[in-house]
Design a protein around this motif. Structure first.
Motif, PDB file in Angstrom:
ATOM      1  N   ILE A   8     -32.008  77.839  -2.116  1.00 21.66           N
ATOM      2  CA  ILE A   8     -33.369  77.305  -2.235  1.00 21.66           C
ATOM      3  C   ILE A   8     -33.722  77.080  -3.698  1.00 21.66           C
ATOM      4  O   ILE A   8     -34.286  76.034  -4.051  1.00 21.66           O
ATOM      5  N   HIS A   9     -33.384  78.029  -4.550  1.00 19.20           N
ATOM      6  CA  HIS A   9     -33.676  77.870  -5.981  1.00 19.20           C
ATOM      7  C   HIS A   9     -32.909  76.684  -6.563  1.00 19.20           C
ATOM      8  O   HIS A   9     -33.457  75.917  -7.368  1.00 19.20           O
ATOM      9  N   THR A  10     -31.666  76.528  -6.157  1.00 19.30           N
ATOM     10  CA  THR A  10     -30.870  75.386  -6.627  1.00 19.30           C
ATOM     11  C   THR A  10     -31.498  74.077  -6.171  1.00 19.30           C
ATOM     12  O   THR A  10     -31.629  73.128  -6.959  1.00 19.30           O
ATOM     13  N   LEU A  11     -31.892  74.006  -4.927  1.00 16.46           N
ATOM     14  CA  LEU A  11     -32.514  72.790  -4.404  1.00 16.46           C
ATOM     15  C   LEU A  11     -33.843  72.498  -5.085  1.00 16.46           C
ATOM     16  O   LEU A  11     -34.172  71.332  -5.361  1.00 16.46           O
ATOM     17  N   GLN A  12     -34.606  73.529  -5.404  1.00  8.58           N
ATOM     18  CA  GLN A  12     -35.866  73.327  -6.113  1.00  8.58           C
ATOM     19  C   GLN A  12     -35.623  72.760  -7.510  1.00  8.58           C
ATOM     20  O   GLN A  12     -36.341  71.852  -7.950  1.00  8.58           O
ATOM     21  N   ARG A  13     -34.612  73.277  -8.204  1.00  5.74           N
ATOM     22  CA  ARG A  13     -34.286  72.749  -9.537  1.00  5.74           C
ATOM     23  C   ARG A  13     -33.841  71.293  -9.451  1.00  5.74           C
ATOM     24  O   ARG A  13     -34.227  70.455 -10.266  1.00  5.74           O
ATOM     25  N   ASP A  40     -31.525  82.277  -0.585  1.00 12.71           N
ATOM     26  CA  ASP A  40     -32.470  82.284  -1.702  1.00 12.71           C
ATOM     27  C   ASP A  40     -31.885  81.541  -2.895  1.00 12.71           C
ATOM     28  O   ASP A  40     -32.575  80.743  -3.541  1.00 12.71           O
ATOM     29  N   TYR A  49     -37.692  64.459  -9.625  1.00 13.03           N
ATOM     30  CA  TYR A  49     -39.065  64.072  -9.927  1.00 13.03           C
ATOM     31  C   TYR A  49     -39.204  63.643 -11.382  1.00 13.03           C
ATOM     32  O   TYR A  49     -39.872  62.648 -11.688  1.00 13.03           O
ATOM     33  N   LEU A  51     -34.652  69.127  -7.155  1.00 13.48           N
ATOM     34  CA  LEU A  51     -35.816  68.318  -6.811  1.00 13.48           C
ATOM     35  C   LEU A  51     -36.691  68.090  -8.041  1.00 13.48           C
ATOM     36  O   LEU A  51     -37.200  66.979  -8.249  1.00 13.48           O
ATOM     37  N   GLN A  52     -36.844  69.095  -8.874  1.00 12.06           N
ATOM     38  CA  GLN A  52     -37.607  68.941 -10.114  1.00 12.06           C
ATOM     39  C   GLN A  52     -36.951  67.906 -11.020  1.00 12.06           C
ATOM     40  O   GLN A  52     -37.643  67.076 -11.627  1.00 12.06           O
TER      41      GLN A  52
END
Length: 85
Positions: free
Chosen positions: A49-54, A46, A60, A56-57
């Protein structure tokens, strides 16, 4: 003799039940350890995943803020064709 056989049968049944209870307790202990390990893995995943989402943001945002002319050139099949064609 009948009394002795009954006592032996009762003792055997109690020993079997006690062995079953011990087996169940051991199985439960192993399951508890497994659940704890799985919980640790899920917690770590978890966080990942949060690190990867940040990340990716951020990527972008960098792409959105880039100058369109300095960006990545579109892929051209004819220009980028390998020499052996």
């Amino acid at each position: 003799m009948n009394q002795s056989k009954t006592t032996t049968d009762t003792s055997t049944v109690q020993d079997d039940l006690q062995a079953q209870v011990i087996d169940l307790q051991m199985s439960l202990a192993h399951l508890e350890v497994t659940v704890e390990r799985l919980d640790d893995v899920i917690t770590r995943q978890d966080k990942d995943i949060h690190t990867l989402q940040r990340q990716l943001q951020l990527i972008y945002k960098q792409i959105e803020n880039q100058d369109p002319e300095s960006g990545i050139a579109p892929f051209d099949v004819m220009a980028d064709r390998p020499p052996h064609y």
